[in-house]
Design a protein around this motif. Structure first.
Motif, PDB file in Angstrom:
ATOM      1  N   VAL A  23       0.853  -1.200   0.000  1.00 14.86           N
ATOM      2  CA  VAL A  23       0.000   0.000   0.000  1.00 14.86           C
ATOM      3  C   VAL A  23       0.888   1.249   0.000  1.00 14.86           C
ATOM      4  CG1 VAL A  23      -1.759   1.290   1.286  1.00 14.86           C
ATOM      5  CG2 VAL A  23      -1.804  -1.214   1.278  1.00 14.86           C
ATOM      6  N   LEU A  42      -7.626   5.620   0.854  1.00 17.03           N
ATOM      7  CA  LEU A  42      -7.651   4.448   1.735  1.00 17.03           C
ATOM      8  C   LEU A  42      -7.308   4.805   3.184  1.00 17.03           C
ATOM      9  CD1 LEU A  42      -5.920   1.688  -0.455  1.00 17.03           C
ATOM     10  CD2 LEU A  42      -8.313   1.786   0.206  1.00 17.03           C
ATOM     11  N   ILE A  45      -8.600   2.993   6.668  1.00 17.57           N
ATOM     12  CA  ILE A  45      -9.216   1.703   6.350  1.00 17.57           C
ATOM     13  C   ILE A  45      -8.418   0.555   6.965  1.00 17.57           C
ATOM     14  CG2 ILE A  45      -9.865   0.124   4.479  1.00 17.57           C
ATOM     15  CD1 ILE A  45     -11.585   2.600   4.550  1.00 17.57           C
ATOM     16  N   LEU A  47      -7.645  -2.494   5.995  1.00 19.87           N
ATOM     17  CA  LEU A  47      -7.690  -3.333   4.800  1.00 19.87           C
ATOM     18  C   LEU A  47      -7.414  -4.801   5.110  1.00 19.87           C
ATOM     19  CD1 LEU A  47      -8.040  -3.388   1.735  1.00 19.87           C
ATOM     20  CD2 LEU A  47      -5.590  -2.931   1.505  1.00 19.87           C
TER      21      LEU A  47
END
Length: 271
Positions: A23, A42, A45, A47
Protein backbone atom coordinates in the motif's frame (compact mmCIF):
# COMPACT_ATOMS: atom_id res chain seq x y z
CA UNK A 1 -10.11 -9.99 -9.22
CA UNK A 2 -8.51 -12.62 -6.99
CA UNK A 3 -11.36 -15.06 -7.60
CA UNK A 4 -11.11 -14.49 -11.37
CA UNK A 5 -7.35 -15.18 -11.26
CA UNK A 6 -7.85 -18.37 -9.28
CA UNK A 7 -10.57 -19.54 -11.65
CA UNK A 8 -8.34 -18.89 -14.68
CA UNK A 9 -5.63 -21.10 -13.16
CA UNK A 10 -8.10 -23.81 -12.05
CA UNK A 11 -7.29 -23.13 -8.40
CA UNK A 12 -9.31 -22.32 -5.30
CA UNK A 13 -8.65 -20.25 -2.17
CA UNK A 14 -7.57 -23.37 -0.29
CA UNK A 15 -4.45 -23.43 -2.48
CA UNK A 16 -3.30 -20.06 -1.12
CA UNK A 17 -0.96 -19.69 1.85
CA UNK A 18 -1.89 -16.05 2.22
CA UNK A 19 -2.20 -12.66 0.56
CA UNK A 20 0.47 -9.97 0.70
CA UNK A 21 -0.51 -6.39 -0.15
CA UNK A 22 1.66 -3.34 -0.78
CA UNK A 23 0.00 0.00 0.00
CA UNK A 24 1.43 3.43 -0.92
CA UNK A 25 1.02 4.92 2.54
CA UNK A 26 1.67 4.61 6.26
CA UNK A 27 0.61 1.32 7.88
CA UNK A 28 0.18 1.22 11.69
CA UNK A 29 2.71 -1.15 13.24
CA UNK A 30 0.32 -2.37 15.95
CA UNK A 31 -2.93 -3.12 14.10
CA UNK A 32 -2.06 -2.95 10.37
CA UNK A 33 -4.59 -0.13 9.89
CA UNK A 34 -3.82 2.26 7.03
CA UNK A 35 -3.04 5.60 8.67
CA UNK A 36 -2.60 7.69 5.54
CA UNK A 37 -2.45 7.22 1.76
CA UNK A 38 -1.83 10.69 0.26
CA UNK A 39 -2.42 9.57 -3.35
CA UNK A 40 -5.51 7.37 -2.91
CA UNK A 41 -8.58 7.24 -0.70
CA UNK A 42 -7.65 4.45 1.74
CA UNK A 43 -6.77 6.50 4.84
CA UNK A 44 -8.28 5.02 8.00
CA UNK A 45 -9.22 1.70 6.35
CA UNK A 46 -8.48 -1.60 8.10
CA UNK A 47 -7.69 -3.33 4.80
CA UNK A 48 -6.17 -6.43 6.39
CA UNK A 49 -9.31 -7.16 8.41
CA UNK A 50 -11.58 -6.47 5.45
CA UNK A 51 -9.69 -8.85 3.16
CA UNK A 52 -9.44 -11.61 5.77
CA UNK A 53 -13.16 -11.34 6.55
CA UNK A 54 -14.20 -11.30 2.89
CA UNK A 55 -11.83 -13.99 1.61
CA UNK A 56 -11.08 -15.99 4.79
CA UNK A 57 -7.40 -16.10 3.92
CA UNK A 58 -4.52 -14.84 6.06
CA UNK A 59 -3.39 -11.39 4.88
CA UNK A 60 -0.37 -9.19 5.55
CA UNK A 61 -0.07 -5.58 4.40
CA UNK A 62 2.86 -3.22 4.29
CA UNK A 63 4.09 0.02 2.84
CA UNK A 64 4.86 -0.52 -0.85
CA UNK A 65 8.39 0.92 -0.69
CA UNK A 66 9.18 -1.19 2.38
CA UNK A 67 8.05 -4.25 0.46
CA UNK A 68 10.04 -3.22 -2.62
CA UNK A 69 13.14 -3.06 -0.43
CA UNK A 70 12.27 -6.43 1.08
CA UNK A 71 11.90 -7.87 -2.42
CA UNK A 72 15.31 -6.58 -3.50
CA UNK A 73 16.81 -8.07 -0.33
CA UNK A 74 15.22 -11.47 -0.96
CA UNK A 75 15.66 -11.96 -4.71
CA UNK A 76 17.06 -8.77 -6.21
CA UNK A 77 20.03 -6.42 -6.22
CA UNK A 78 20.61 -6.62 -2.44
CA UNK A 79 20.61 -10.39 -1.88
CA UNK A 80 23.89 -10.30 0.04
CA UNK A 81 23.30 -7.08 2.01
CA UNK A 82 22.27 -6.92 5.67
CA UNK A 83 22.02 -3.13 5.80
CA UNK A 84 20.42 -1.35 2.87
CA UNK A 85 18.07 1.40 1.80
CA UNK A 86 15.64 1.17 -1.10
CA UNK A 87 14.66 4.42 -2.82
CA UNK A 88 11.75 4.21 -5.25
CA UNK A 89 11.26 7.20 -7.51
CA UNK A 90 7.84 7.04 -9.11
CA UNK A 91 5.04 9.59 -8.88
CA UNK A 92 6.59 10.46 -5.54
CA UNK A 93 9.60 9.11 -3.64
CA UNK A 94 9.13 6.09 -1.38
CA UNK A 95 11.79 4.33 0.66
CA UNK A 96 12.48 1.31 2.80
CA UNK A 97 15.22 0.58 5.33
CA UNK A 98 16.60 -2.83 6.28
CA UNK A 99 19.08 -2.88 9.13
CA UNK A 100 20.85 -6.05 10.28
CA UNK A 101 18.51 -8.00 8.01
CA UNK A 102 15.30 -6.61 9.51
CA UNK A 103 12.82 -4.11 8.07
CA UNK A 104 12.73 -0.85 10.02
CA UNK A 105 9.13 0.38 10.41
CA UNK A 106 9.28 2.70 13.43
CA UNK A 107 6.87 3.12 16.34
CA UNK A 108 3.99 4.28 14.12
CA UNK A 109 4.86 2.43 10.92
CA UNK A 110 6.12 5.66 9.33
CA UNK A 111 9.88 5.04 9.31
CA UNK A 112 11.79 5.53 6.04
CA UNK A 113 9.63 8.38 4.70
CA UNK A 114 12.81 9.68 3.06
CA UNK A 115 10.80 11.22 0.23
CA UNK A 116 9.49 13.71 2.79
CA UNK A 117 12.90 14.50 4.24
CA UNK A 118 13.27 18.27 3.93
CA UNK A 119 16.31 19.02 1.78
CA UNK A 120 15.68 22.72 1.22
CA UNK A 121 13.59 24.82 3.60
CA UNK A 122 12.59 27.36 0.96
CA UNK A 123 11.91 24.66 -1.64
CA UNK A 124 8.67 24.00 -3.55
CA UNK A 125 5.49 22.84 -1.85
CA UNK A 126 5.24 19.05 -1.59
CA UNK A 127 2.07 16.99 -1.89
CA UNK A 128 2.32 16.28 1.86
CA UNK A 129 1.90 20.00 2.61
CA UNK A 130 5.48 20.76 3.65
CA UNK A 131 8.03 22.67 1.61
CA UNK A 132 11.34 21.42 0.25
CA UNK A 133 10.83 17.65 0.55
CA UNK A 134 13.05 15.41 -1.56
CA UNK A 135 9.91 14.25 -3.39
CA UNK A 136 9.25 17.84 -4.49
CA UNK A 137 12.52 17.73 -6.44
CA UNK A 138 12.78 14.12 -7.63
CA UNK A 139 9.30 12.65 -7.96
CA UNK A 140 7.80 12.31 -11.42
CA UNK A 141 5.05 14.80 -10.58
CA UNK A 142 7.73 17.35 -9.57
CA UNK A 143 9.71 16.72 -12.77
CA UNK A 144 6.47 17.12 -14.73
CA UNK A 145 5.66 20.41 -13.00
CA UNK A 146 9.14 21.76 -13.76
CA UNK A 147 8.81 20.82 -17.43
CA UNK A 148 5.37 22.41 -17.67
CA UNK A 149 6.60 25.64 -16.09
CA UNK A 150 9.48 25.77 -18.56
CA UNK A 151 7.12 25.17 -21.51
CA UNK A 152 4.83 27.92 -20.22
CA UNK A 153 7.77 30.32 -20.08
CA UNK A 154 8.55 29.60 -23.73
CA UNK A 155 11.22 26.87 -23.64
CA UNK A 156 11.09 24.37 -26.48
CA UNK A 157 10.97 20.62 -25.87
CA UNK A 158 10.08 17.43 -27.72
CA UNK A 159 7.89 16.55 -24.74
CA UNK A 160 5.04 18.61 -26.21
CA UNK A 161 4.87 16.15 -29.12
CA UNK A 162 4.96 13.11 -26.84
CA UNK A 163 2.26 14.11 -24.35
CA UNK A 164 -0.45 11.59 -23.55
CA UNK A 165 -3.51 13.04 -25.29
CA UNK A 166 -5.97 11.25 -22.99
CA UNK A 167 -4.55 12.23 -19.60
CA UNK A 168 -2.15 14.99 -20.61
CA UNK A 169 0.41 13.60 -18.13
CA UNK A 170 4.13 13.40 -18.82
CA UNK A 171 4.76 9.70 -18.23
CA UNK A 172 8.14 8.21 -17.42
CA UNK A 173 8.34 6.58 -20.85
CA UNK A 174 8.09 10.06 -22.43
CA UNK A 175 10.97 11.26 -20.25
CA UNK A 176 13.05 8.29 -21.43
CA UNK A 177 12.26 9.03 -25.08
CA UNK A 178 13.13 12.71 -24.64
CA UNK A 179 16.46 11.76 -23.07
CA UNK A 180 17.19 9.41 -25.98
CA UNK A 181 16.53 12.33 -28.33
CA UNK A 182 18.90 14.54 -26.26
CA UNK A 183 16.11 17.02 -25.55
CA UNK A 184 17.85 19.93 -23.85
CA UNK A 185 15.08 20.82 -21.39
CA UNK A 186 14.48 17.22 -20.29
CA UNK A 187 18.22 16.61 -19.87
CA UNK A 188 18.51 19.75 -17.71
CA UNK A 189 15.57 18.93 -15.43
CA UNK A 190 16.37 15.21 -15.03
CA UNK A 191 20.01 16.07 -14.31
CA UNK A 192 18.92 18.46 -11.54
CA UNK A 193 16.62 15.79 -10.05
CA UNK A 194 19.43 13.19 -10.15
CA UNK A 195 21.82 15.58 -8.38
CA UNK A 196 19.28 16.16 -5.59
CA UNK A 197 18.88 12.41 -5.28
CA UNK A 198 22.66 12.01 -5.04
CA UNK A 199 22.87 14.60 -2.26
CA UNK A 200 20.07 12.79 -0.42
CA UNK A 201 22.15 9.61 -0.64
CA UNK A 202 24.90 11.44 1.27
CA UNK A 203 22.49 12.19 4.13
CA UNK A 204 21.23 8.61 4.09
CA UNK A 205 24.80 7.33 4.47
CA UNK A 206 25.51 9.70 7.35
CA UNK A 207 22.39 8.61 9.23
CA UNK A 208 22.25 4.87 8.47
CA UNK A 209 25.64 3.83 7.04
CA UNK A 210 24.11 1.15 4.75
CA UNK A 211 26.08 -1.27 2.60
CA UNK A 212 24.10 -0.16 -0.42
CA UNK A 213 21.27 1.98 -1.73
CA UNK A 214 19.00 0.40 -4.35
CA UNK A 215 17.21 2.79 -6.72
CA UNK A 216 13.90 1.66 -8.22
CA UNK A 217 10.48 2.94 -9.25
CA UNK A 218 9.05 4.03 -12.58
CA UNK A 219 11.34 7.02 -13.12
CA UNK A 220 14.47 4.96 -12.46
CA UNK A 221 13.23 2.11 -14.66
CA UNK A 222 12.74 4.58 -17.51
CA UNK A 223 15.68 6.93 -16.93
CA UNK A 224 18.05 4.99 -14.65
CA UNK A 225 20.81 4.55 -17.24
CA UNK A 226 20.99 8.33 -17.56
CA UNK A 227 20.44 9.19 -13.88
CA UNK A 228 22.57 6.59 -12.08
CA UNK A 229 26.00 8.01 -13.05
CA UNK A 230 24.86 11.50 -11.96
CA UNK A 231 23.50 10.18 -8.65
CA UNK A 232 26.72 8.31 -7.98
CA UNK A 233 28.92 11.28 -8.84
CA UNK A 234 26.98 13.57 -6.47
CA UNK A 235 26.92 10.96 -3.69
CA UNK A 236 30.60 10.08 -3.92
CA UNK A 237 31.65 13.73 -3.58
CA UNK A 238 30.99 13.20 0.14
CA UNK A 239 34.29 13.82 1.96
CA UNK A 240 33.14 12.21 5.21
CA UNK A 241 33.14 8.72 3.66
CA UNK A 242 35.97 9.40 1.22
CA UNK A 243 38.08 6.48 2.53
CA UNK A 244 35.38 3.80 2.18
CA UNK A 245 34.93 2.20 -1.23
CA UNK A 246 32.72 -0.78 -0.30
CA UNK A 247 29.46 1.20 -0.52
CA UNK A 248 27.25 0.70 -3.60
CA UNK A 249 24.44 2.56 -5.31
CA UNK A 250 22.67 0.18 -7.71
CA UNK A 251 19.56 0.02 -9.83
CA UNK A 252 16.75 -2.36 -8.89
CA UNK A 253 17.00 -5.80 -10.49
CA UNK A 254 13.35 -6.68 -9.91
CA UNK A 255 11.86 -3.42 -11.27
CA UNK A 256 8.03 -3.64 -11.34
CA UNK A 257 8.08 -7.00 -9.54
CA UNK A 258 9.96 -5.76 -6.46
CA UNK A 259 6.86 -4.83 -4.44
CA UNK A 260 4.97 -7.99 -5.40
CA UNK A 261 7.93 -10.18 -4.44
CA UNK A 262 8.31 -8.21 -1.20
CA UNK A 263 4.62 -8.80 -0.46
CA UNK A 264 5.21 -12.54 -0.92
CA UNK A 265 8.17 -12.36 1.48
CA UNK A 266 5.97 -10.53 4.01
CA UNK A 267 3.18 -13.11 3.98
CA UNK A 268 5.74 -15.96 4.11
CA UNK A 269 7.29 -14.43 7.24
CA UNK A 270 3.83 -13.92 8.81
CA UNK A 271 2.63 -17.47 8.10
Amino acid sequence: LLEEMLYAEDLSKKHLTGIGVGVPGIIATKNDKIIRTPNMNLSGISLKKLLEKELRIKCAIGNDANLGTLGEKWLGAAKNAKDLVGLFIGTGVGAGIITDGHLLTGSHGAAAEIGHMIVRQDGPRCGCGNRGCLEAFCGRWAIEQNIRRAIKSGEKTVITKLLDRKSGSIKSKFLRKALQLHDRLTVKIITAAAKELGKACISIRHILDPEMIVLGGGVMEACGDFMLPIVRQAAFEDRFFSNQDDFKISLSELEDDAIVIGAIALIKSAS
